[in-house]
Design an enzyme around this catalytic site. Sequence first.
Site, PDB file in Angstrom:
ATOM      1  N   LYS A 134       5.714  -5.158  15.306  1.00 61.09           N
ATOM      2  CA  LYS A 134       6.287  -3.953  14.715  1.00 61.09           C
ATOM      3  C   LYS A 134       7.357  -3.351  15.618  1.00 61.09           C
ATOM      4  O   LYS A 134       8.376  -2.833  15.130  1.00 61.09           O
ATOM      5  CB  LYS A 134       5.186  -2.925  14.439  1.00 61.09           C
ATOM      6  CG  LYS A 134       4.229  -3.308  13.324  1.00 61.09           C
ATOM      7  CD  LYS A 134       4.910  -3.390  11.966  1.00 61.09           C
ATOM      8  CE  LYS A 134       5.279  -2.032  11.430  1.00 61.09           C
ATOM      9  NZ  LYS A 134       5.867  -2.104  10.060  1.00 61.09           N
TER      10      LYS A 134
ATOM     11  N   TYR B 189       0.230  -7.307  16.722  1.00 60.80           N
ATOM     12  CA  TYR B 189       0.800  -6.497  15.642  1.00 60.80           C
ATOM     13  C   TYR B 189       1.739  -5.439  16.208  1.00 60.80           C
ATOM     14  O   TYR B 189       2.847  -5.243  15.690  1.00 60.80           O
ATOM     15  CB  TYR B 189      -0.317  -5.843  14.837  1.00 60.80           C
ATOM     16  CG  TYR B 189       0.186  -4.969  13.707  1.00 60.80           C
ATOM     17  CD1 TYR B 189       0.896  -5.514  12.645  1.00 60.80           C
ATOM     18  CD2 TYR B 189      -0.060  -3.590  13.695  1.00 60.80           C
ATOM     19  CE1 TYR B 189       1.354  -4.722  11.595  1.00 60.80           C
ATOM     20  CE2 TYR B 189       0.394  -2.797  12.650  1.00 60.80           C
ATOM     21  CZ  TYR B 189       1.101  -3.364  11.609  1.00 60.80           C
ATOM     22  OH  TYR B 189       1.563  -2.574  10.589  1.00 60.80           O
TER      23      TYR B 189
ATOM     24  N   PHE C 222       0.822  -1.208   0.000  1.00 61.13           N
ATOM     25  CA  PHE C 222       0.000   0.000   0.000  1.00 61.13           C
ATOM     26  C   PHE C 222       0.860   1.263   0.000  1.00 61.13           C
ATOM     27  O   PHE C 222       0.816   2.076  -0.938  1.00 61.13           O
ATOM     28  CB  PHE C 222      -0.929  -0.052   1.217  1.00 61.13           C
ATOM     29  CG  PHE C 222      -1.815   1.145   1.418  1.00 61.13           C
ATOM     30  CD1 PHE C 222      -2.161   1.983   0.372  1.00 61.13           C
ATOM     31  CD2 PHE C 222      -2.330   1.413   2.671  1.00 61.13           C
ATOM     32  CE1 PHE C 222      -3.006   3.079   0.566  1.00 61.13           C
ATOM     33  CE2 PHE C 222      -3.165   2.507   2.882  1.00 61.13           C
ATOM     34  CZ  PHE C 222      -3.497   3.341   1.831  1.00 61.13           C
TER      35      PHE C 222
ATOM     36  N   PRO D 251      20.950 -14.197   4.533  1.00 61.12           N
ATOM     37  CA  PRO D 251      21.606 -12.890   4.618  1.00 61.12           C
ATOM     38  C   PRO D 251      22.559 -12.634   3.456  1.00 61.12           C
ATOM     39  O   PRO D 251      22.631 -11.522   2.933  1.00 61.12           O
ATOM     40  CB  PRO D 251      22.351 -12.965   5.951  1.00 61.12           C
ATOM     41  CG  PRO D 251      21.575 -13.932   6.771  1.00 61.12           C
ATOM     42  CD  PRO D 251      21.075 -14.963   5.791  1.00 61.12           C
TER      43      PRO D 251
END
Length: 324
Positions: A146, A142, A16, A58
């Site tokens: 985060k 959430y 988004f 990585p």
Amino acid sequence: MADERERVLVAGGTGFVGRRLCADLVATGAEVAAVARRAPDSPLPCRILTLDVTTASPGELAGLIDSFRPHTLVNAIGSNWGIAERDLEANCAVPARRLMDALRRTACRPYVVHLGSVLEYGPTPPGETTRIASPARPTTTYGKAKLAASRAVLEAAAEGVVEAGVLRIGNVAGPGTPAVSLLGRVAGRLAEAVARDTLPAVVELSQLRAHRDYVDVRDVSEAVLAATRARIPGLVVPIGRGEAVAVRWLVDLLVEVSGVPAEVRELPAATTGTAGDDWVRIDPEPARRLLGWTAVRSLRESVSGLWDETLRAHGIHDPAGMRR
């Protein structure tokens, strides 16, 4: 730019915020590459580098970064739209950790802008404001995921691995709003009712108790652009309009802007979450002072942009007598 175009790598560039950011970066003259798990359904005006950051080694990720040699790396990975709660850690925290591990191996050292969430701060009592120094005490899965991602970036910055800044962003609205989000679902239901001629539309939602700080996706993109210029190493800056609006009011505003006759029904409240999670208002002063940024678009502009895009997605021409 003096000798060469600014090169910006956007991890999560097909999401988004990422899509809007890539388009805006290209418009500034930057050379942009978006990293995504798969090619997007609709084209982007930049290179697409297909790689799953959550599973890449990585070394593989470091090789991709060095192949592009970005001056700036934006981590826009970490949406919760359509993601099961059990997968939020893998979708939010793991990519940030892998990017930091990769940057420990790269020859180039891009400046990192990490896109966090205001939910990292946790519950705020109604009427209060989330400030730059507010303690991070998330209660939602959430918010915790985060926060783990932001901490991975800030710890790498403290170790001298990278120079990095974190933007903790409020609720984002506007064109491109995911169809599974609250506003996306409302817009989709209104458009379906128009397409099927089943008016008035009936929109059933969970109880809308929350007051949130919504900010337009175009303003968020401009905040990220400002952060790439200001370079705020080690700092965390909240991004919002500085206003807590009732989510029910915003839904009603979308219905009004659409012009579609509709009845919004709120279903009985779920017994999840805490009351404090229902109020978010961000102090906009640090973003003004540190980034030279402030939100300029109204929420009417945000829902108008969403509605216009929803009509196009459903193949509906602006119905006569239904528009503002």
